[in-house]
Enzyme design. Structure first.
Site, PDB file in Angstrom:
ATOM      1  N   CYS A 170       0.819  -1.216   0.000  1.00 50.39           N
ATOM      2  CA  CYS A 170       0.000   0.000   0.000  1.00 50.39           C
ATOM      3  C   CYS A 170       0.852   1.265   0.000  1.00 50.39           C
ATOM      4  O   CYS A 170       0.490   2.263  -0.633  1.00 50.39           O
ATOM      5  CB  CYS A 170      -0.980  -0.002   1.160  1.00 50.39           C
ATOM      6  SG  CYS A 170      -0.235  -0.127   2.795  1.00 50.39           S
ATOM      7  N   ASP A 417      -7.366   5.969  -1.507  1.00 56.66           N
ATOM      8  CA  ASP A 417      -7.051   4.757  -0.750  1.00 56.66           C
ATOM      9  C   ASP A 417      -6.561   3.665  -1.698  1.00 56.66           C
ATOM     10  O   ASP A 417      -7.283   3.258  -2.609  1.00 56.66           O
ATOM     11  CB  ASP A 417      -8.304   4.287  -0.007  1.00 56.66           C
ATOM     12  CG  ASP A 417      -8.026   3.180   0.996  1.00 56.66           C
ATOM     13  OD1 ASP A 417      -6.905   2.636   0.992  1.00 56.66           O
ATOM     14  OD2 ASP A 417      -8.931   2.863   1.790  1.00 56.66           O
ATOM     15  N   HIS A 419      -6.093   0.585  -0.862  1.00 61.04           N
ATOM     16  CA  HIS A 419      -6.519  -0.724  -0.356  1.00 61.04           C
ATOM     17  C   HIS A 419      -7.763  -1.226  -1.070  1.00 61.04           C
ATOM     18  O   HIS A 419      -8.818  -1.452  -0.477  1.00 61.04           O
ATOM     19  CB  HIS A 419      -6.771  -0.657   1.149  1.00 61.04           C
ATOM     20  CG  HIS A 419      -5.559  -0.321   1.950  1.00 61.04           C
ATOM     21  ND1 HIS A 419      -5.133   0.976   2.141  1.00 61.04           N
ATOM     22  CD2 HIS A 419      -4.668  -1.113   2.592  1.00 61.04           C
ATOM     23  CE1 HIS A 419      -4.038   0.978   2.879  1.00 61.04           C
ATOM     24  NE2 HIS A 419      -3.732  -0.275   3.160  1.00 61.04           N
TER      25      HIS A 419
END
Length: 534
Positions: A170, A417, A419
């Site tokens: 990430c 993000d 993720h």
């Protein structure tokens, strides 16, 4: 959950760490410590982060990729079966991939609410979402940012069983987004937005009007609507009206169409540089390879400081990007003469080098905004930095969870993000789909939850912009309630202060700022009383 210590460089995705480690081939090892205030600059690699290869880790033999998405072959073109992972490793990799596909599938999504009466800042742009036109303008700017997320089923990372970066990559993805934003402003017009942003019509946000100044909530107002195709003519009016004005309008529209067409070619090429195959200059395969000199490998976790140096190396290595340099601040300090040396050495006093013009520069500044948690005194400073047009974002996150911060509203940070697990896209094909590289889900989090370790990015196109950057950022930094800024700009070179370029500083030396006037004639450091500790 244990917070990272002051010397941790956020081993992000810590919640995933245990699960991934259990299924990995190698035995668990302690996470390397990374600190932007430690010496990040031992020559060459991220031994500049105080990271050394772990001798207990045995790296499997590697094989060369065949083409962009092929399998390994030997010198005679035959597959080298003996060097491939065994069946147990393959099974573990499949199970790990299946679990991550479920975990990072975003099967449950919720809309993000925005305040109708408070200004919303996104990378130097300001919006007041009290009118549909402003909502649409924000939508266009937000959706046009590049969104780099977890991917699955990409070519095997060399020397590993990994065909996905789910659960560990990430921070690399956040770093990709930071660099991508720098490349967008470097290569495309300042007002560029993705013409096909209207295709992502289901933007998951709503704008709310608060019931009272102290209480947020209320009735939803119209949210993102499908936009008209760019440059479409208003209804009931002829595009090619008679007379000179009509002719000029047609010519202007043709020029805009040509410019937009060229911009889209550049946009697509830029996205391809972040593709998930070994030849992409800023893809995960290249970034992992560049991290090996620091003892990092596929499956390890990266902090924001080490990623800054990996990005610097990636830009320096590629020939695809022209007239661009990346400078990583040393010891929470930007040495202006070192930037000049990087961008146009001919400007240095006594230089005999011919001028090739000033290179554009991306400044990456690793900092730590507190101990185990964010120091509230730095909140206004972070907001003021995100207000600047020269800011290209902040990579950091909340503890154990990397994010790319691009703006704020009130006390909430706006972020992209990484993720979210998506299937790999073959960017080597003509007209590959772009939709998965743009996000329609604005997300927010309270700024107080921000992890103190982060890297701030800035961009300057020319020398004048760099001087303006130094001035405006210094003003933003002075808004901190702390006595000393989170980082500083100083004249001269790092070596004037005892820092030899990217090396020469013991790894346990605290962050410091040493005024030039306090140097002795030999250029050596004076007593420790001459340092200002942050």
């Amino acid at each position: 959950m244990k917070q990272p210590s002051q010397d941790d460089g956020i081993g992000f995705c810590g919640n995933e760490r245990t699960r991934s480690r259990r299924s990995a081939t190698n035995p668990p090892v302690a996470m390397n410590s990374v600190s932007p205030s430690a010496a990040q600059y031992l020559g060459g690699g991220m031994q500049d982060e105080g990271l050394a290869p772990n001798p207990d880790r045995r790296r499997p033999p590697s094989w060369e990729p065949k083409g962009h998405f092929g399998h390994g072959t030997g010198p005679d073109g035959k597959r080298e079966v003996a060097e491939e992972p065994d069946e147990v490793d393959r099974l573990k990799a499949k199970l790990r991939s299946a679990w991550n596909n479920v975990k990072y599938g975003w099967s449950v999504k919720s809309k993000t609410s925005f305040n109708k009466t408070s200004p919303l800042t996104l990378l130097g742009h300001s919006f007041l979402l009290n009118h549909e036109d402003e909502v649409e303008r924000f939508r266009q700017v937000f959706v046009s940012r590049l969104w780099l997320t977890y991917r699955r089923e990409f070519p095997l990372l060399e020397g590993s069983t990994w065909t996905t970066d789910c659960g560990w990559g990430c921070m690399l993805r956040s770093g990709q987004m930071l660099l991508a934003q720098g490349l967008l402003v470097h290569l495309l017009p300042p007002d560029w937005t993705w013409p096909d942003a209207h295709q992502l019509t289901d933007v998951e946000m709503e704008v709310l009007k608060p019931r009272s100044p102290s209480r947020s909530g209320g009735v939803s107002v119209p949210s993102f609507l499908p936009s008209r195709a760019p440059h479409s003519a208003p209804r009931g009016r002829s595009t090619a009206s008679s007379g000179g004005e009509g002719s000029r309008r047609v010519q202007r529209r043709r020029a805009e169409t040509s410019r937009d067409r060229q911009a889209e070619v550049t946009h697509r090429r830029l996205v391809s540089w972040f593709g998930d195959h070994p030849q992409a200059p800023f893809g995960v395969h290249q970034l992992v390879e560049l991290g090996k000199s620091s003892g990092k490998k596929a499956g390890d976790w990266y902090g924001p400081s080490i990623v800054a140096h990996i990005l610097r190396k990636a830009v320096a290595k590629t020939s695809d990007v022209h007239n661009l340099a990346v400078y990583v601040a040393q010891d929470c300090t930007v040495y202006k003469e070192d930037v000049v040396r990087l961008c146009d050495p001919s400007l240095l006093e006594g230089s005999s080098e011919p001028s090739t013009g000033w290179k554009s520069v991306i400044l990456l500044v690793p900092v730590r905004l507190g101990g185990d948690s964010l120091n509230p005194a730095y909140i206004d400073c972070v907001k003021n930095i995100l207000r600047l047009e020269c800011c290209i974002g902040i990579i950091g996150g909340k503890p154990k969870h990397s994010l790319f911060f691009i703006g704020f509203q009130d006390e909430q940070l706006l972020y992209l993000d990484p993720h979210y697990c998506q299937s790999v896209v073959d960017v080597t094909q003509d007209n590959f789909p772009l939709e998965s590289f743009h996000c329609n889900s604005p997300r927010k989090m309270n700024i107080s939850h921000m992890d103190p370790s982060c890297t701030i990015g800035f961009y300057a196109k020319n020398q004048k912009d760099f001087e303006s950057l130094c001035s405006s950022v210094s003003v933003a930094l002075s808004s901190s309630k702390e006595k000393y800024p989170i980082f500083t700009f100083v004249e001269g070179q790092g070596q004037d202060y005892g820092l030899e370029g990217q090396s020469g500083v013991p790894p346990d030396l605290p962050a410091h700022i040493l005024p030039r006037g306090k140097l002795n004639r030999g250029g050596k450091r004076g007593s420790m009383d001459e340092f200002v500790f942050l």
